[in-house]
Design an enzyme around this catalytic site. Structure first.
Site: not given
Ligand code: GDP
Ligand code: IMO
Ligand code: MG
Length: 430
Positions: A13, A16, A40-41, A225
């Site tokens: 999270d 990416k 979840g991207h 991840q």
């Molecule tokens: P990912 O799994 O690595 O793609 O990241 P996620 O989408 O799960 O979580 C990142 C969260 O931070 C999302 O809600 C993005 O919209 C948000 N985000 C990304 N870059 C920034 C930033 O520079 N500032 C803020 N405030 N939010 C950001």
């Molecule tokens: P993105 O790509 C954050 C965590 C779960 C749990 C562990 C194992 O959005 O960054 P799983 O369901 O993969 O067997 O769970 O990994 N986890 C993540 N945490 N971002 C993710 O993906 C994750 N995908 C799995 O919360 O701790």
């Molecule tokens: Mg994510």
């Protein structure tokens, strides 16, 4: 020509999806190489937010090919919903934009049922998984009883394989986990229909990507991840079940290591983690709460509140090494805008001993306490900054400190969720 791997540098999270969306402009193909819909991207373009779980984050760019590599595990129901959601919004007009490798392993209903039953069982260690069936699917892949995309699209093969594996799964589900057995005919019917619907996306990732490279195109590899959730290099057993680090980009696509040129690690300006497992800089106080609120730290997949803490340079140096990172993208700098002081963990203290290296031994890690350096905050809204130089001096100092303690240059700085809230310091494609 440059092929670039995007990896999470922490526990996932990190942002990416946003960075992949930005870099897609410079690539011909964007490929996911591991994980599944545990990811979840999030992409924010203008006021429109899109969350992708399986489809590569390049999909909002017309004409860019998005590939699901062999290392991914795919839930066909979720995949179909994601395709339909994108089409409804006007994306993915041309189906040839999306390709699924034939060797992708399929997440079946028994994988999800086993994942969920294990997590709720009082006798099993709780990992805090996403409950999407990821671990059980990879277990079957390695155990050589997986059902692959090539099987899903062939009704007879699918039926044969389901009949082969289901008795064992049902025995385990019912007798060991105390769950309900699953119905063979219903699974075969439902999954045959998915296969027929998805057949048109079949492709061979390795062949397509290597041809693209031969033609001089750039490839963008999208990790899911993060490094500390890697099955080998992460905080085992509190990890996911795939190779999240850059090496996974080769095995998960069939592209050789000599074609990977840059590895960009995505890191928040602080740290979050979802699920169980050690997290030395976690904040259990109002500061942790403040970061969660300012950063909107709730999971994009499960909606769970993310655990929050200060930037951990010890853990990040580990990620720099295990990935061979060439650059860092620092996200969510804006979340720190209001803070008077900001802490960075530069070492751990373990039973009175100072550790600068991330301990490999889990028993040591779980006792480590962070040793902090404190910096002054910038206490200014950084929205509107367009370059490193236009950031407040104290924000520049914070970034320089992150580069110094991680030994990795910051090539991108993100100052908000939107595509345009980004400072590109150095483009890894040129
Ligand atoms: P990912 O799994 O690595 O793609 O990241 P996620 O989408 O799960 O979580 C990142 C969260 O931070 C999302 O809600 C993005 O919209 C948000 N985000 C990304 N870059 C920034 C930033 O520079 N500032 C803020 N405030 N939010 C950001
Ligand atoms: P993105 O790509 C954050 C965590 C779960 C749990 C562990 C194992 O959005 O960054 P799983 O369901 O993969 O067997 O769970 O990994 N986890 C993540 N945490 N971002 C993710 O993906 C994750 N995908 C799995 O919360 O701790
Ligand atoms: Mg994510």
């Amino acid at each position: 020509m440059s092929n670039v791997v995007i990896v999470g540098a922490q526990w996932g999270d990190e942002g990416k999806g946003k960075v992949v969306d930005i870099y897609t402009e410079f690539a011909n193909d964007v490929v996911r190489y591991q994980g599944g819909n545990n990811a979840g991207h999030t992409l924010v373009v203008g006021n429109e937010k899109t969350v992708l779980h399986l489809i590569p984050s390049g999909i909002l760019h017309e004409g860019k090919r998005c590939i699901i590599g062999n290392g991914v595990v795919l839930d066909p129901k979720v995949f179909i919903e994601e395709i339909e959601g994108l089409k409804k919004k006007g994306y993915l007009k041309d189906d040839s934009q999306l390709v699924v490798d034939g060797n992708v392993n399929i997440i079946m209903p028994y994988h999800k049922a086993i994942d969920i039953a294990r997590e709720s069982s009082s006798s099993q260690r709780k990992i805090g998984t996403t409950g999407r069936g990821i671990g059980p699917t990879y277990e079957d892949k390695v155990g050589r009883r997986g059902i692959r995309f090539n099987d899903l699209i062939r009704p007879e093969m699918l039926a044969r394989k389901v009949k082969e594996v289901l008795p064992e799964k049902n025995f385990f589900l019912e007798k060991f986990l105390g769950g309900t057995p699953l119905d063979e005919a219903a699974i075969i019917e439902e999954y045959t229909a998915y296969g027929q619907k998805l057949e048109k996306y079949l492709g061979a990732a390795s062949k397509i990507l290597n041809k693209s490279i031969e033609e001089g195109h750039n490839i963008l590899f999208e990790g899911a991840q993060g490094a500390l959730l890697d099955i080998d290099h992460g905080t085992y057993p509190y990890v996911t079940s795939s190779s999240t680090t850059s090496g996974g980009a080769c095995t998960g696509t069939g592209v050789g290591p000599r074609f990977l040129h840059e590895v960009i690690g995505i890191s928040k300006a602080y740290v979050t983690r979802v699920g169980e497992g050690p997290f030395p800089t976690e904040l259990h106080d109002e500061m942790g709460e403040a970061l969660r609120k300012a950063g909107q730290e709730f999971g994009a997949t499960t909606g769970r509140p993310r655990r929050c803490g200060w930037f951990d340079a010890v853990a990040l140096r580990e990620a720099v090494r295990t990935n061979g990172m060439t650059g860092l993208a620092i996200t969510k700098m804006d979340v720190l805008n209001d803070l008077e002081t900001i802490k960075i963990c530069t070492a751990y203290s373990y039973r009175g001993e100072l550790l600068e290296d991330f301990p490999q031994d889990f028993e040591i890690l779980k006792e480590c306490k962070p040793v902090y350096e404190e910096l002054e905050g910038w206490q200014t809204d950084i929205a509107g900054a367009t370059s490193f130089e236009t950031l407040p001096v104290k924000a520049q100092e914070y970034l320089k400190k992150l580069e110094a303690v991680t030994g990795c240059p910051a090539v991108l700085i993100s100052i908000g969720p939107r595509r345009d809230e980004t400072i590109q310091v150095k483009n890894p494609f040129v």
